[in-house]
Structure formats: C-alpha cells, structure tokens
Write a protein that holds these residues in place. Sequence first.
Motif, short mmCIF file in Angstrom:
data_model
loop_
_atom_site.label_atom_id
_atom_site.label_comp_id
_atom_site.label_asym_id
_atom_site.label_seq_id
_atom_site.Cartn_x
_atom_site.Cartn_y
_atom_site.Cartn_z
N ILE A 168 76.55 60.89 12.41
CA ILE A 168 75.80 60.36 11.28
C ILE A 168 74.61 59.52 11.74
CG2 ILE A 168 77.24 58.30 11.02
CD1 ILE A 168 75.63 60.45 8.21
N THR A 169 74.71 58.88 12.91
CA THR A 169 73.57 58.10 13.40
C THR A 169 72.48 59.01 13.98
OG1 THR A 169 74.60 57.83 15.58
CG2 THR A 169 74.99 56.10 13.93
N LEU A 170 72.79 60.30 14.10
CA LEU A 170 71.82 61.28 14.60
C LEU A 170 71.47 62.28 13.50
CD1 LEU A 170 73.53 61.94 18.06
CD2 LEU A 170 71.46 60.59 17.65
N LEU A 171 71.52 61.82 12.26
CA LEU A 171 71.27 62.72 11.14
C LEU A 171 69.88 63.35 11.20
CD1 LEU A 171 72.39 64.01 8.61
CD2 LEU A 171 71.84 61.94 7.33
N HIS A 172 68.91 62.61 11.72
CA HIS A 172 67.57 63.19 11.86
C HIS A 172 67.58 64.35 12.85
CE1 HIS A 172 68.09 60.26 15.06
NE2 HIS A 172 67.11 60.82 15.73
N GLU A 173 68.42 64.27 13.89
CA GLU A 173 68.54 65.36 14.84
C GLU A 173 69.27 66.55 14.22
OE1 GLU A 173 67.31 65.83 17.87
OE2 GLU A 173 66.19 63.96 17.67
N VAL A 174 70.25 66.27 13.37
CA VAL A 174 70.93 67.34 12.63
C VAL A 174 69.91 68.09 11.77
CG1 VAL A 174 72.64 67.86 10.85
CG2 VAL A 174 73.16 66.17 12.63
N GLN A 175 69.09 67.35 11.06
CA GLN A 175 68.05 67.98 10.22
C GLN A 175 67.11 68.84 11.07
OE1 GLN A 175 66.83 64.11 8.52
NE2 GLN A 175 66.97 65.10 6.50
N ARG A 176 66.69 68.30 12.19
CA ARG A 176 65.78 69.05 13.06
C ARG A 176 66.41 70.36 13.53
NH1 ARG A 176 65.64 70.67 17.63
NH2 ARG A 176 67.54 69.53 18.19
N ALA A 177 67.68 70.31 13.94
CA ALA A 177 68.35 71.49 14.46
C ALA A 177 68.54 72.55 13.36
CB ALA A 177 69.70 71.10 15.04
N LEU A 178 68.89 72.12 12.17
CA LEU A 178 69.07 73.08 11.08
C LEU A 178 67.74 73.73 10.70
CD1 LEU A 178 71.62 71.26 8.73
CD2 LEU A 178 72.08 72.95 10.49
N ARG A 179 66.69 72.95 10.67
CA ARG A 179 65.37 73.53 10.36
C ARG A 179 64.96 74.54 11.43
NH1 ARG A 179 63.73 67.65 8.74
NH2 ARG A 179 63.73 67.79 6.45
N ALA A 180 65.20 74.18 12.69
CA ALA A 180 64.84 75.09 13.78
C ALA A 180 65.65 76.37 13.73
CB ALA A 180 65.05 74.39 15.12
N ALA A 181 66.85 76.30 13.16
CA ALA A 181 67.70 77.48 13.04
C ALA A 181 67.38 78.31 11.80
CB ALA A 181 69.17 77.07 13.02
#
Length: 266
Positions: A168-181
């Motif tokens: 949850i503290t890396l939610l911005h990284e989760v968003q980035r990875a999903l967009r890249a996928a």
Amino acid sequence: MTGKVWFVGAGPGDPELLTLKGQRLLASAGAVLFAGSLVNQAATLFAPAGCEIRDSKDMTLEEMTAWLLDQAARHACVVRLQTGDPGLYGALVEMTRPLTAAGIDWAVVPGVSSAFASAAAAGETLTLPEVTQTVILTRMAGRTPMPPGEDLEALAAHGATLCIFLSITLLHEVQRALRAAGWAEDSPILVVQKASWPGEEKIVRGTLADIKRRCQAEKIASQAMIIASPTLGAADWPTLARSRLYDPGFSHRFRKATAPAPETPA
C-alpha cells in the motif's frame, strides 16, 4: 519430554475466523508466540490461564526460533500464531528448519488469507466464468526483491485477478505497473484495510486513475490489501456468463440436464 510446535494461521484479524483446530490448539497451549504487529491480540484470548504468551514484534528470527525451542522443551503444545496463512509471506521454512534439526516435531494449521477476507468484506468474487479463472497472489518489490519474471508489470499483463500484498505504501508503483501492462485508467481497484478487524476495517473502491487519492483521503497507509481485477463490480453488471456447473443444460453425476446445452463461444 519434547513438545510439538504448531504454526497456526490466525486469519485476517477477526478472532472468529480462526479455524476450530487453531482455536482448540490455542486452548491447550502451554506457550503462544504471536505476531503482535499484525495479529489481532484478541486471538490470544483463547489461550488458557497460565499460558506463557509472547509478542514477537520486537524479536529477530533467531530470537523467535530460540524461544520456540525453549518452550518445546517445557510444554507439550506450543503455538506460533501467524497472520493470515502461515505459508504465505511468513518465515515458515526459516523457523521450521531449526526445529527439524533439533528433532522437534511441528505441523501447520492453515488460516484464512487477507486476500479472501478482503474480497468477502467488499462482497466481490475473484473469479468469474469467461472473465478470469486465475488469481495471482503477489507483492511489489521492497526490501525483498522479486525473482526474475515476477515483477508486477509482467504478472498484470495476464489480465487476471491480482491480490497485491504488502504494497500500500507503493501504490504509485502499482499504478505505474498496471498502466505499463495495458490496464485502462477506469479499471476498478479495491483496497481493504484490516479486513475483518472488528471496528477497524476500511473499504475503498476506485479506479486505476484515482485509487491513490481515495486511499490518501481515508489515511490508509498500512495493513491493506490491493485487489485489481476485471471481476470487480460484477454484481452491478447488466449480464453475466452463467457458471456451466449449475447450468440446466449440463449433466453431471449428481444431476441430469433439463434443457439444451448452451452454445460454447467460438
């Protein structure tokens, strides 16, 4: 006499989600080591009077192992109470190897994962016919790196349900990875903090575009499950593909078909 060490899944937080076997073992334990930073302390209320109870949140792995070995020399039943299920993101093998080396018997009692408790809290299903039949349990890389080929972008490319732990503290990284996928900005995202914890559970629904802002508004920064799935919100869809198991057009050993079989999509 040498006792037995039981690794018991405490479940997601609600003490009533302990298995009956886990509760029985706690009730007969001479010593309990529980993960106080994650396990709702109410789970230890099942332990009997006089039971030695120790919170492990300030202990190293070596200190926990030494404690278990010491208690197993003095009690017939010792319980290591772990959050969720002991086999998922727990140091299970790291603790059992020294026990085995010392000739201490041990066993595991599974527990309810926060992934399933989060879906249940929100009334969601993780799989749907003709939508996705796959659930990926994963996390973002942090202090523990991800093995090759297991970065979130690669897993998200499958389009299956993603239950993302410890991120949850890396939610911005989760968003980035999903967009890249290739996930769309309006893809539904669910975040559940402290799933099943009495009086403490928070449920946040949003999209890939706005889920971080919504979580910030709710001050969610720890102990939260992130679920990204094409199944989210299915209860409000105008139509759903039927489960073939329950379709009247299909026979199985307990029921004869009472209607023509539906066509299989090309």
